[in-house]
Design a protein around this motif. Sequence first.
Motif, PDB file in Angstrom:
ATOM      1  N   PHE A  87       5.863   2.011  -4.061  1.00 39.89           N
ATOM      2  CA  PHE A  87       5.633   1.976  -5.496  1.00 39.89           C
ATOM      3  C   PHE A  87       6.976   2.283  -6.156  1.00 39.89           C
ATOM      4  O   PHE A  87       7.361   3.442  -6.303  1.00 39.89           O
ATOM      5  CB  PHE A  87       4.562   2.993  -5.891  1.00 39.89           C
TER       6      PHE A  87
ATOM      7  N   TYR B 163       7.791   6.054  -6.517  1.00 36.74           N
ATOM      8  CA  TYR B 163       6.716   6.820  -7.147  1.00 36.74           C
ATOM      9  C   TYR B 163       5.673   7.178  -6.097  1.00 36.74           C
ATOM     10  O   TYR B 163       5.506   6.467  -5.109  1.00 36.74           O
ATOM     11  CB  TYR B 163       6.076   6.005  -8.274  1.00 36.74           C
ATOM     12  N   PRO B 164       4.937   8.277  -6.313  1.00 38.52           N
ATOM     13  CA  PRO B 164       3.953   8.698  -5.315  1.00 38.52           C
ATOM     14  C   PRO B 164       2.711   7.811  -5.265  1.00 38.52           C
ATOM     15  O   PRO B 164       1.997   7.803  -4.270  1.00 38.52           O
ATOM     16  CB  PRO B 164       3.584  10.118  -5.753  1.00 38.52           C
ATOM     17  N   SER B 165       2.453   7.056  -6.341  1.00 35.59           N
ATOM     18  CA  SER B 165       1.255   6.226  -6.382  1.00 35.59           C
ATOM     19  C   SER B 165       1.476   5.028  -7.295  1.00 35.59           C
ATOM     20  O   SER B 165       2.398   5.008  -8.115  1.00 35.59           O
ATOM     21  CB  SER B 165       0.066   7.035  -6.884  1.00 35.59           C
ATOM     22  N   LYS B 166       0.577   4.064  -7.166  1.00 36.73           N
ATOM     23  CA  LYS B 166       0.632   2.889  -8.026  1.00 36.73           C
ATOM     24  C   LYS B 166       0.409   3.283  -9.477  1.00 36.73           C
ATOM     25  O   LYS B 166       1.102   2.789 -10.373  1.00 36.73           O
ATOM     26  CB  LYS B 166      -0.427   1.882  -7.584  1.00 36.73           C
ATOM     27  N   SER B 167      -0.518   4.202  -9.715  1.00 39.41           N
ATOM     28  CA  SER B 167      -0.804   4.600 -11.098  1.00 39.41           C
ATOM     29  C   SER B 167       0.395   5.295 -11.747  1.00 39.41           C
ATOM     30  O   SER B 167       0.652   5.101 -12.937  1.00 39.41           O
ATOM     31  CB  SER B 167      -2.048   5.485 -11.174  1.00 39.41           C
TER      32      SER B 167
ATOM     33  N   SER C 235       0.805  -1.222   0.000  1.00 36.35           N
ATOM     34  CA  SER C 235       0.000   0.000   0.000  1.00 36.35           C
ATOM     35  C   SER C 235       0.841   1.276   0.000  1.00 36.35           C
ATOM     36  O   SER C 235       0.320   2.354  -0.257  1.00 36.35           O
ATOM     37  CB  SER C 235      -0.935   0.018   1.206  1.00 36.35           C
ATOM     38  N   ARG C 236       2.146   1.162   0.244  1.00 40.50           N
ATOM     39  CA  ARG C 236       2.977   2.360   0.364  1.00 40.50           C
ATOM     40  C   ARG C 236       4.224   2.380  -0.518  1.00 40.50           C
ATOM     41  O   ARG C 236       4.829   3.435  -0.675  1.00 40.50           O
ATOM     42  CB  ARG C 236       3.416   2.532   1.819  1.00 40.50           C
TER      43      ARG C 236
END
Length: 111
Positions: A53, A75-79, A50-51
Motif C-alpha cells: 500500500f 502504508y499499513p493498510s489500503k484504507s 494484498s500487502r
Amino acid sequence: MAHSFLSDPASQDRTLRLTLLQSMIIELGLASANAAVPASIAAATAFLKSRVFVNIRDYLATRSQGPEALQKVMYPSKSALVRDLKRTRGYAPKEHVKASGLQFLLVSRYF
C-alpha cells in the motif's frame, strides 16, 4: 542487449512481467528467506495487491534510496493509503502509471 520490462512496459512478454513483480516483492522487503516468491503472474500480483500500500508517486521518488526508505513510505493498510490520497490528492496520473508498467500498484480511491 538485455531487454527489460521497465524499458518497454507495453511489452507482452510474460516472463519479463513476472520478473518485475518478483523483483518488486524483493525490493519492498516482502520476501522471507525461507519462502519462495510467487511463481506466477497472478499469484505475484495478488501478493503485491494484498500487502503493498504505497503512493506510486512516493514509490517512484523513493526507490533509488533503498529498501529502508521504501518501507517508510508504505502504508499499513489500503484504507490508510486511500485516506492519504483523498487528503493530499498526491496520486500519479493513471496513464503515467500504466505507461510505466506499475498498474498493479493502483488502488481504488473508493471502497
